[in-house]
Write a protein that holds these residues in place. Sequence first.
Motif, PDB file in Angstrom:
ATOM      1  N   VAL A 259       0.795  -1.276  -0.006  1.00 55.15           N
ATOM      2  CA  VAL A 259      -0.030  -0.027   0.165  1.00 55.15           C
ATOM      3  C   VAL A 259       0.755   1.143   0.069  1.00 55.15           C
ATOM      4  N   ALA A 260       0.503   2.235  -0.869  1.00 54.17           N
ATOM      5  CA  ALA A 260       1.293   3.638  -0.804  1.00 54.17           C
ATOM      6  C   ALA A 260       0.202   4.656  -0.579  1.00 54.17           C
ATOM      7  N   SER A 261       0.273   5.006   0.346  1.00 54.93           N
ATOM      8  CA  SER A 261      -0.689   6.227   0.731  1.00 54.93           C
ATOM      9  C   SER A 261       0.088   7.638   0.770  1.00 54.93           C
ATOM     10  N   VAL A 262      -0.183   8.250  -0.543  1.00 57.40           N
ATOM     11  CA  VAL A 262       0.603   9.601  -0.607  1.00 57.40           C
ATOM     12  C   VAL A 262      -0.478  10.949  -0.357  1.00 57.40           C
TER      13      VAL A 262
ATOM     14  N   ARG B  94       8.954   7.063  -8.069  1.00 56.71           N
ATOM     15  CA  ARG B  94       9.999   6.191  -7.975  1.00 56.71           C
ATOM     16  C   ARG B  94       9.656   5.263  -6.840  1.00 56.71           C
ATOM     17  N   ARG B  95       9.638   5.724  -5.675  1.00 58.48           N
ATOM     18  CA  ARG B  95       9.334   4.672  -4.389  1.00 58.48           C
ATOM     19  C   ARG B  95       8.319   3.883  -4.530  1.00 58.48           C
ATOM     20  N   VAL B  96       7.288   4.672  -5.062  1.00 57.62           N
ATOM     21  CA  VAL B  96       6.048   3.676  -5.272  1.00 57.62           C
ATOM     22  C   VAL B  96       6.238   2.413  -6.380  1.00 57.62           C
ATOM     23  N   VAL B  97       6.979   2.642  -7.464  1.00 53.74           N
ATOM     24  CA  VAL B  97       7.375   1.608  -8.333  1.00 53.74           C
ATOM     25  C   VAL B  97       8.279   0.712  -7.683  1.00 53.74           C
ATOM     26  N   GLU B  98       9.406   1.135  -6.787  1.00 56.79           N
ATOM     27  CA  GLU B  98      10.107   0.371  -6.140  1.00 56.79           C
ATOM     28  C   GLU B  98       9.463  -0.633  -5.116  1.00 56.79           C
ATOM     29  N   LEU B  99       8.487  -0.177  -4.362  1.00 57.41           N
ATOM     30  CA  LEU B  99       7.613  -0.848  -3.293  1.00 57.41           C
ATOM     31  C   LEU B  99       6.763  -1.991  -4.218  1.00 57.41           C
ATOM     32  N   PHE B 100       6.440  -1.728  -5.320  1.00 58.99           N
ATOM     33  CA  PHE B 100       5.683  -2.763  -6.015  1.00 58.99           C
ATOM     34  C   PHE B 100       6.566  -3.886  -6.723  1.00 58.99           C
ATOM     35  N   ARG B 101       7.548  -3.494  -7.116  1.00 56.31           N
ATOM     36  CA  ARG B 101       8.532  -4.372  -7.616  1.00 56.31           C
ATOM     37  C   ARG B 101       9.078  -5.276  -6.695  1.00 56.31           C
ATOM     38  N   GLU B 102       9.250  -4.842  -5.281  1.00 53.02           N
ATOM     39  CA  GLU B 102       9.918  -5.662  -4.441  1.00 53.02           C
ATOM     40  C   GLU B 102       8.888  -6.332  -3.705  1.00 53.02           C
ATOM     41  N   GLU B 103       7.411  -5.979  -3.618  1.00 48.77           N
ATOM     42  CA  GLU B 103       6.533  -6.786  -2.815  1.00 48.77           C
ATOM     43  C   GLU B 103       5.292  -7.578  -3.639  1.00 48.77           C
ATOM     44  N   LEU B 104       5.330  -7.327  -5.056  1.00 48.47           N
ATOM     45  CA  LEU B 104       4.041  -7.912  -5.560  1.00 48.47           C
ATOM     46  C   LEU B 104       4.677  -8.943  -6.644  1.00 48.47           C
TER      47      LEU B 104
END
Length: 439
Positions: A268-271, A429-439
């Motif tokens: 989850v990314a809450s901006v 950039r952080r959102v993309v990194e989060l999803f690449r690591e976790e999904l």
Amino acid sequence: MRRGIGLLAVGLLLAGCAGTPRAAPALDGGGGAIDGPLKVVVRGLAPGEQAVVWARTTDDRGRLWTSWGVFAADRGGRVDIATQSPTSGSYTGVDPTGLLWSMRLPSGEPVSDPFAVVRGPELGLTIGVDVGGRTLAQSPVAVQLHTPGVRSVPIAEAGLVGDLHLPPGPGPHPGVILLGGSDGGRPDPGLGRFLAGKGFAVLGLAYFGLPGLPPALERIPVEYGTRAVDWLRTRPDVSDGPVGVVGLSRGGEFALLLGAFSPDVGAVASVVGSGVVFPGATPTASSWTHAGAELPPLTTDFAGIPPALLFSATRGRPVRFVDTQGTTATPEQLDHAAIPVERNNAAYLLVSGERDEMWPSQRLLDVAARRLGDRAEHVVQPGAGHFILGVPNLPTSYTSAVPLVPEVFWAAGGGAPQANAAATADTVRRVVELFREEL
């Protein structure tokens, strides 16, 4: 005869004294991807010569946007925006993306929409260089807004309304849900396509304000979002693993609710979102329900917009809604309305703006961060305001204050254009990194 030869000699002598016309400087420009640097190099100037390097584009509404920087050529007669800082212009400092995000409308043009509207796959620019008030060279440049081959499909099925943005190739691709804010309707399709270009199947989910949906942000069933998670995972072009959710503002609040109530949400990314439930369009009603019951909203002693803010609006000054959005709530009131984010084992990215003037996103997301502990990263973007989630490097010139009623009523978003641009690029950039690591 001798007189004619003499006049010819004098003419040649004068021409030699005047010197030969100087060659026009060479302009080398290249676009690449919107989240990368813009290449602009000028050669053939005199050392120390002042040159204005500019960029222009016309958006889909026919509005001209322009940016510029005044540069002094180096000892080799060269200007390179990747290594040199303008002495003046629409941005400051060494910034190879400065000519992109600092674009603005002509002075005096009313700002009806604060964002450049570009629906195609590219941002078409003209780059030019002026010396002494004359344009000596210019060149077209195309900047890719997303990876070629991304497809977008409108969705109106299973009670869901939105747009599905798919990467090139058959997949299956990791699934992501994109949620917009309190403006309602479909979230930013440009951002959906950009994220799809990074390899995600993105469902831009509308949750109110369109036919078939509630008319206002009030009593929205959380189950509407969990149904979207289930629908996305069953598609053959989407992997059946965990789904990511990213939302802006009230969409960031909804994203945290989906993280709390859907076991199939893995990131989850809450901006600039909220870790507490806010009231809906009616101050006494909640924005959200779960299992048929309203989720307890934040209740304060707020008695309406203070007269001072209304007075500011009548004088053309942006209204700082942050002054009415829970800055005075007690810890007990915040805890009563807190979203139970700890229910799920998802990974969380929380992003707030240090100078958010729409609502106190840092304080509101701190509530979620405390409940999550080590499972959450809370990033406070320095000097940034509220509007920090979008396609990187598109113009942020009008994100410090946005027109709610053009030329009449402005809402303060906070931050400065340069800080908002930097925060947007870093957040995405952080959102993309989060999803690449976790999904």
